[in-house]
Design a protein around this motif. Structure first.
Motif, PDB file in Angstrom:
ATOM      1  N   LEU A  90      19.981 -37.027 -19.745  1.00 59.12           N
ATOM      2  CA  LEU A  90      20.367 -37.247 -18.349  1.00 59.12           C
ATOM      3  C   LEU A  90      21.873 -37.092 -18.164  1.00 59.12           C
ATOM      4  CD1 LEU A  90      18.086 -40.261 -17.381  1.00 59.12           C
ATOM      5  CD2 LEU A  90      17.996 -37.933 -16.457  1.00 59.12           C
ATOM      6  N   TYR A  91      22.644 -37.569 -19.119  1.00 63.65           N
ATOM      7  CA  TYR A  91      24.106 -37.445 -19.049  1.00 63.65           C
ATOM      8  C   TYR A  91      24.525 -35.976 -19.070  1.00 63.65           C
ATOM      9  CZ  TYR A  91      28.997 -37.678 -20.362  1.00 63.65           C
ATOM     10  OH  TYR A  91      30.337 -37.504 -20.410  1.00 63.65           O
ATOM     11  N   VAL A  92      23.956 -35.200 -19.977  1.00 63.89           N
ATOM     12  CA  VAL A  92      24.298 -33.780 -20.069  1.00 63.89           C
ATOM     13  C   VAL A  92      23.923 -33.062 -18.778  1.00 63.89           C
ATOM     14  CG1 VAL A  92      23.718 -31.620 -21.259  1.00 63.89           C
ATOM     15  CG2 VAL A  92      24.225 -33.674 -22.582  1.00 63.89           C
ATOM     16  N   TRP A  93      22.734 -33.344 -18.246  1.00 69.36           N
ATOM     17  CA  TRP A  93      22.340 -32.739 -16.980  1.00 69.36           C
ATOM     18  C   TRP A  93      23.305 -33.131 -15.870  1.00 69.36           C
ATOM     19  CZ3 TRP A  93      21.055 -35.333 -12.467  1.00 69.36           C
ATOM     20  CH2 TRP A  93      20.697 -34.516 -11.402  1.00 69.36           C
ATOM     21  N   PHE A  94      23.664 -34.409 -15.826  1.00 74.59           N
ATOM     22  CA  PHE A  94      24.539 -34.883 -14.756  1.00 74.59           C
ATOM     23  C   PHE A  94      25.912 -34.229 -14.827  1.00 74.59           C
ATOM     24  CE2 PHE A  94      27.302 -37.949 -12.581  1.00 74.59           C
ATOM     25  CZ  PHE A  94      26.633 -38.030 -11.368  1.00 74.59           C
ATOM     26  N   VAL A  95      26.457 -34.094 -16.026  1.00 77.53           N
ATOM     27  CA  VAL A  95      27.779 -33.478 -16.160  1.00 77.53           C
ATOM     28  C   VAL A  95      27.711 -31.989 -15.831  1.00 77.53           C
ATOM     29  CG1 VAL A  95      29.570 -32.826 -17.822  1.00 77.53           C
ATOM     30  CG2 VAL A  95      28.717 -35.160 -17.763  1.00 77.53           C
ATOM     31  N   LEU A  96      26.673 -31.295 -16.293  1.00 74.56           N
ATOM     32  CA  LEU A  96      26.598 -29.851 -16.102  1.00 74.56           C
ATOM     33  C   LEU A  96      26.159 -29.448 -14.699  1.00 74.56           C
ATOM     34  CD1 LEU A  96      25.098 -28.733 -19.526  1.00 74.56           C
ATOM     35  CD2 LEU A  96      27.481 -28.681 -18.777  1.00 74.56           C
ATOM     36  N   GLN A  97      25.244 -30.207 -14.062  1.00 78.85           N
ATOM     37  CA  GLN A  97      24.721 -29.805 -12.764  1.00 78.85           C
ATOM     38  C   GLN A  97      24.658 -30.935 -11.745  1.00 78.85           C
ATOM     39  OE1 GLN A  97      20.860 -28.289 -13.699  1.00 78.85           O
ATOM     40  NE2 GLN A  97      21.624 -26.338 -14.432  1.00 78.85           N
ATOM     41  N   HIS A  99      26.319 -33.820 -11.089  1.00 77.40           N
ATOM     42  CA  HIS A  99      27.493 -34.359 -10.400  1.00 77.40           C
ATOM     43  C   HIS A  99      27.849 -33.479  -9.199  1.00 77.40           C
ATOM     44  CE1 HIS A  99      31.540 -35.971  -9.789  1.00 77.40           C
ATOM     45  NE2 HIS A  99      31.207 -36.994 -10.569  1.00 77.40           N
ATOM     46  N   GLU A 100      27.823 -32.176  -9.406  1.00 80.14           N
ATOM     47  CA  GLU A 100      28.142 -31.256  -8.308  1.00 80.14           C
ATOM     48  C   GLU A 100      27.036 -31.273  -7.249  1.00 80.14           C
ATOM     49  OE1 GLU A 100      29.710 -26.731  -7.586  1.00 80.14           O
ATOM     50  OE2 GLU A 100      28.665 -27.177  -9.443  1.00 80.14           O
ATOM     51  N   ALA A 101      25.786 -31.310  -7.668  1.00 79.39           N
ATOM     52  CA  ALA A 101      24.681 -31.295  -6.714  1.00 79.39           C
ATOM     53  C   ALA A 101      24.605 -32.588  -5.902  1.00 79.39           C
ATOM     54  CB  ALA A 101      23.353 -31.067  -7.452  1.00 79.39           C
ATOM     55  N   LEU A 102      24.850 -33.708  -6.540  1.00 84.58           N
ATOM     56  CA  LEU A 102      24.695 -34.987  -5.860  1.00 84.58           C
ATOM     57  C   LEU A 102      25.972 -35.479  -5.185  1.00 84.58           C
ATOM     58  CD1 LEU A 102      22.554 -36.792  -8.566  1.00 84.58           C
ATOM     59  CD2 LEU A 102      21.755 -35.780  -6.434  1.00 84.58           C
ATOM     60  N   ILE A 103      27.123 -35.213  -5.774  1.00 83.08           N
ATOM     61  CA  ILE A 103      28.378 -35.760  -5.277  1.00 83.08           C
ATOM     62  C   ILE A 103      29.240 -34.676  -4.635  1.00 83.08           C
ATOM     63  CG2 ILE A 103      30.485 -36.984  -5.985  1.00 83.08           C
ATOM     64  CD1 ILE A 103      28.703 -38.368  -8.075  1.00 83.08           C
TER      65      ILE A 103
END
Length: 113
Positions: A90-97, A99-103
């Motif tokens: 989940l961390y890797v997904w959040f950093v790679l995609q 964070h930009e998609a959600l924030i």
């Protein structure tokens, strides 16, 4: 939860670095850092000294510290390893995609050429 806020704040101060971010995340870090001993003090008053010593002796201040302090870990590592693998994915997904998609801000924008 205070550990989570502390990590979040320390992860966001260096990349942002502007005055408003330092105020926001620095305040969050200060609140979380000061909150840990204050929560302990409040629990000590609520439980009483003897009950507090017994309870605090079983739960370390560092996350997952009790796992390392036990002599027999054996099967206890499997659920922890599974949770750690899911959290890492989940961390890797959040950093790679994510964070930009959600924030709306890409945390790796400065590293792309």
């Amino acid at each position: 939860m205070p550990w989570g806020f502390l990590l979040l704040a320390f992860a966001h101060i260096p990349p942002n670095g502007d005055f408003v971010s330092v105020l926001l995340f620095g305040g969050m870090a200060a609140l979380a850092g000061l909150g840990l001993p204050l929560l302990d003090r409040k629990a000590r008053r609520r439980l009483g000294e003897s009950a507090w010593r017994e309870a605090s002796g079983e739960s370390p201040a560092l996350p997952f510290g009790s796992v390392h302090s036990r002599s027999r870990v054996g099967w206890r590592w499997r659920p922890l390893a599974a949770c750690a693998a899911v959290a890492l994915a989940l961390y890797v997904w959040f950093v790679l995609q994510g964070h930009e998609a959600l924030i709306g801000v890409d945390p790796l924008a400065g590293f792309k050429f």
